[in-house]
Enzyme design. Structure first.
Site, mmCIF file in Angstrom:
data_model
loop_
_atom_site.group_PDB
_atom_site.id
_atom_site.type_symbol
_atom_site.label_atom_id
_atom_site.label_comp_id
_atom_site.label_asym_id
_atom_site.label_seq_id
_atom_site.Cartn_x
_atom_site.Cartn_y
_atom_site.Cartn_z
ATOM 1 N N HIS A 106 41.100 28.517 -0.836
ATOM 2 C CA HIS A 106 41.928 27.370 -0.134
ATOM 3 C C HIS A 106 41.762 26.749 -1.038
ATOM 4 O O HIS A 106 43.439 25.825 -1.425
ATOM 5 C CB HIS A 106 41.404 27.712 1.136
ATOM 6 C CG HIS A 106 42.472 26.739 2.215
ATOM 7 N ND1 HIS A 106 41.590 26.253 2.859
ATOM 8 C CD2 HIS A 106 43.606 26.416 2.342
ATOM 9 C CE1 HIS A 106 42.822 24.742 3.372
ATOM 10 N NE2 HIS A 106 43.744 25.680 2.828
ATOM 11 N N CYS A 162 35.001 24.441 5.338
ATOM 12 C CA CYS A 162 36.060 22.467 5.314
ATOM 13 C C CYS A 162 37.193 23.521 5.977
ATOM 14 O O CYS A 162 37.378 22.224 6.853
ATOM 15 C CB CYS A 162 36.774 23.065 3.682
ATOM 16 S SG CYS A 162 35.011 22.390 2.560
ATOM 17 N N HIS A 163 37.538 24.551 6.407
ATOM 18 C CA HIS A 163 39.009 24.677 7.076
ATOM 19 C C HIS A 163 39.065 26.021 7.222
ATOM 20 O O HIS A 163 39.798 26.425 7.873
ATOM 21 C CB HIS A 163 40.339 24.229 6.130
ATOM 22 C CG HIS A 163 40.309 23.274 4.924
ATOM 23 N ND1 HIS A 163 39.962 23.508 3.483
ATOM 24 C CD2 HIS A 163 40.813 21.834 5.387
ATOM 25 C CE1 HIS A 163 40.062 22.199 3.307
ATOM 26 N NE2 HIS A 163 40.370 21.227 4.419
ATOM 27 N N GLY A 164 37.343 26.244 7.354
ATOM 28 C CA GLY A 164 37.484 27.689 8.175
ATOM 29 C C GLY A 164 37.810 28.621 7.789
ATOM 30 O O GLY A 164 38.883 29.576 8.773
#
Lengths: 428, 177
Positions: free
Chosen positions: B117, B141-143
């Site tokens: 990502h 960080c963003h799952g």
């Protein structure tokens, strides 16, 4: 600026911008239709060359700073890494190091041109003085930059130059400690030098803009040295853009020859030995562009005293004389009492100018030699003459010299009908 | 463009074209070293490969090594890992890839431990760290959730974890890069 060519109304996007932010017409007025004397010779190329050298130094310097490490333990190795491992690092570093010398050559020629043609005289006194400020900033930038590779010459140059301030009575030692950030030149000194070396070029940019503002107030001086009317001027573009670009190509060729074939011409080989605080190299000298001033420093081997009372010891006298040699340039517009600008019409000053050139070269050469014997004596004599030229000769020549007839207009000496105008009255 | 008597371009046009072309080439030649100096230097490129002794990595064990300044994860897959990974329907995957395509020599799964990502290092390679909903790796960080084959299963990451070029020099030595 030009009465002959009124500023056009810019249309479209340019017009929209220019109405709100008049940079388009500013550029047009000062780079395109800017009225320039039509009799400028090639010595007038060196101003634009200096500007281009400033840009080259800033661009190469910014990219070198991406790889250089300002730490006493890593600086030397990081410079060698730039030379060996960084893509085109050798080119960028040699371009920057040789560039410093080329910048000074260009600026010194630019200054001697000003001296010969009296470009510092009214109404261009501030233009000249801003130039002297730029020279001083350049010297500080060059010196701090020379220290960064952290070789033997770098290190000992920093030691010697910082210790100059130790000559100041009473507070000298305190100032030296403050400048070094310790009790010897070390990492703290290197890091502040890097910071200053990155800062000063941008102050030079600012001063260069002021230099241009002052220049464009009255326009360029010219080889004849008289005030010109509109009909004696031509547009900057294309006449001088083309001439400047031609001069630039010639200059870049010479610059490139040094970078590619003789990059170490101006370097000291001792600087390829890492800094060692325990061993001073046998013969330390600054870069060539500081030599005349260094010779003035070294020529004071005696205390200055009257009736056996020491007024000033040799160290302080040498330091003061060296700084005075630069600062005296600020007073040049008033030390030269002649109203005639160009040396072409000043027979005595013309001789004095060339003697001065030789004296400065001799000063420079004696500065590169060990301060003893004949070269010390030559350094002392030329140091005396350097100040004699500014403080005695220039004020005196303006009084006793009878200038040649100065033409009323630059058309007169060139046009066939000019024979009548050749007997112009002496201007004084 | 002005034309001469025969209808061709004028000498001035020719000089203009030659002049501007020359200036353009010169400008590019000037600019290239300034651009290229920001690419990896010779000493950085010299660190392009990493050798790892894998004899001590037991089944079910994860190891992290550095390659070109990035973490590379080596997992000694268990029989259960392989069965779990192969049981997944490829149609359910965002970046459909069977386990065999990600493994050069079983049972060694070698992948770059950087979330596809935005570049964070996911958790789960060390024991005790959260391993996400698919029992592989989880980027906090963003799952992003990765399964035991390093394939993206949920979250914003667009691709499976990248597999670096590698080869097995011998039974015990792995060469990455």
């Amino acid at each position: 600026m030009s009465a002959d060519t009124p500023t056009p109304q810019f249309r479209g996007v340019l017009g929209w911008i220019d109405h709100r932010l008049p940079v388009v017409s500013l550029g047009y007025n000062h780079l395109v239709v800017y009225p320039t004397p039509k009799n400028l010779n090639y010595w007038w190329n060196f101003g634009s060359l200096a500007g281009i050298m400033l840009i080259i130094q800033i661009v190469t310097g910014i990219v070198l700073a991406m790889h250089y490490v300002p730490h006493a333990d890593m600086a030397f190795d990081s410079v060698e890494r730039i030379m060996r491992d960084v893509n085109y690092g050798w080119l960028l570093r040699y371009g920057h190091a040789v560039g410093a010398s080329m910048f000074f050559i260009v600026v010194y020629i630019h200054m001697f041109r000003g001296l010969y043609y009296g470009s510092y005289k009214a109404p261009r006194e501030l233009l000249w003085m801003i130039g002297v400020v730029i020279l001083i900033l350049m010297m500080a930038t060059a010196f701090t930059g020379y220290v960064l590779p952290w070789g033997q010459m770098s290190f000992w140059a920093a030691v010697v130059i910082i210790n100059l301030f130790g000559a100041i009575p009473l507070v000298g030692d305190t100032i030296v400690t403050w400048l070094m950030g310790g009790f010897a030149v070390d990492n703290a000194t290197l890091q502040r030098f890097f910071s200053i070396h990155y800062l000063l070029p941008f102050t030079i940019v600012a001063m260069s803009f002021l230099h241009l503002v002052a220049l464009h107030q009255f326009g360029s001086n010219n080889p004849v040295g008289i005030d010109l009317t509109k009909k004696d001027k031509i547009n900057f573009h294309p006449y001088y853009t083309v001439k400047d670009v031609f001069g630039l190509f010639v200059f870049l060729t010479i610059y490139a020859l040094f970078v590619f074939y003789a990059p170490l011409t101006f370097a000291h080989i001792e600087n390829y030995e890492p800094a060692n605080a325990l061993v001073t190299p046998a013969h330390i000298v600054p870069d060539w562009y500081f030599m005349p001033f260094y010779a003035i420093l070294a020529s004071f081997t005696f205390d200055i005293s009257i009736f056996g009372i020491t007024l000033m010891d040799a160290k302080l006298a040498g330091v003061l004389a060296m700084f005075a040699a630069v600062l005296i340039l600020f007073f040049l517009p008033w030390l030269d009492t002649s109203k005639v600008r160009s040396a072409t019409y000043r027979p005595l000053y013309r001789i004095a100018f060339w003697v001065f050139v030789v004296v400065v070269l001799l000063l420079g050469y004696s500065g590169s030699q060990p301060a003893e014997g004949a070269w010390l004596l030559i350094g002392q004599i030329t140091t005396f003459y350097y100040f004699f030229h500014f403080l005695v000769l220039l004020p005196l020549l303006g009084k006793i010299e009878k200038p040649l007839p100065v033409p009323e207009s630059i058309n007169k000496p060139v046009l066939p009908t000019a024979s009548a105008g050749a007997q112009a009255q002496p201007a004084e | 463009m002005t034309t001469d008597a025969e209808g061709g371009g004028s000498r001035r046009d020719f000089l203009n074209i030659v002049g501007w072309t020359g200036l353009g080439i010169g400008a590019v030649a000037f600019a290239w070293p300034l651009v290229h100096q920001m690419n990896p230097a010779a000493d950085v490129l010299a660190l392009a490969t990493t050798r790892v002794d894998i004899s001590a990595i037991a089944e079910g064990m994860n190891v992290t090594v550095m390659w070109q300044g990035r973490p590379v994860w080596i997992r000694h897959l268990t029989e259960e890992d392989i069965q779990t990974a192969n049981a997944v329907d490829l149609n359910d995957l965002r970046d459909p890839e069977p386990l065999e395509a990600r493994v050069i020599q079983s049972p060694w799964l070698v992948q770059i431990g950087i979330c596809t990502h935005l570049g964070c290092v996911p958790l789960g390679n060390r024991s005790g760290e959260p391993r996400g909903d698919f029992d592989g790796w989880f980027c906090p960080c963003h799952g992003s959730h990765y399964d035991i084959a390093g394939r993206i299963r949920r979250g914003p990451a667009p691709r499976n974890l990248d597999v670096p070029p590698h080869e097995f020099v011998s039974d015990t030595e792995l060469l990455i890069g």
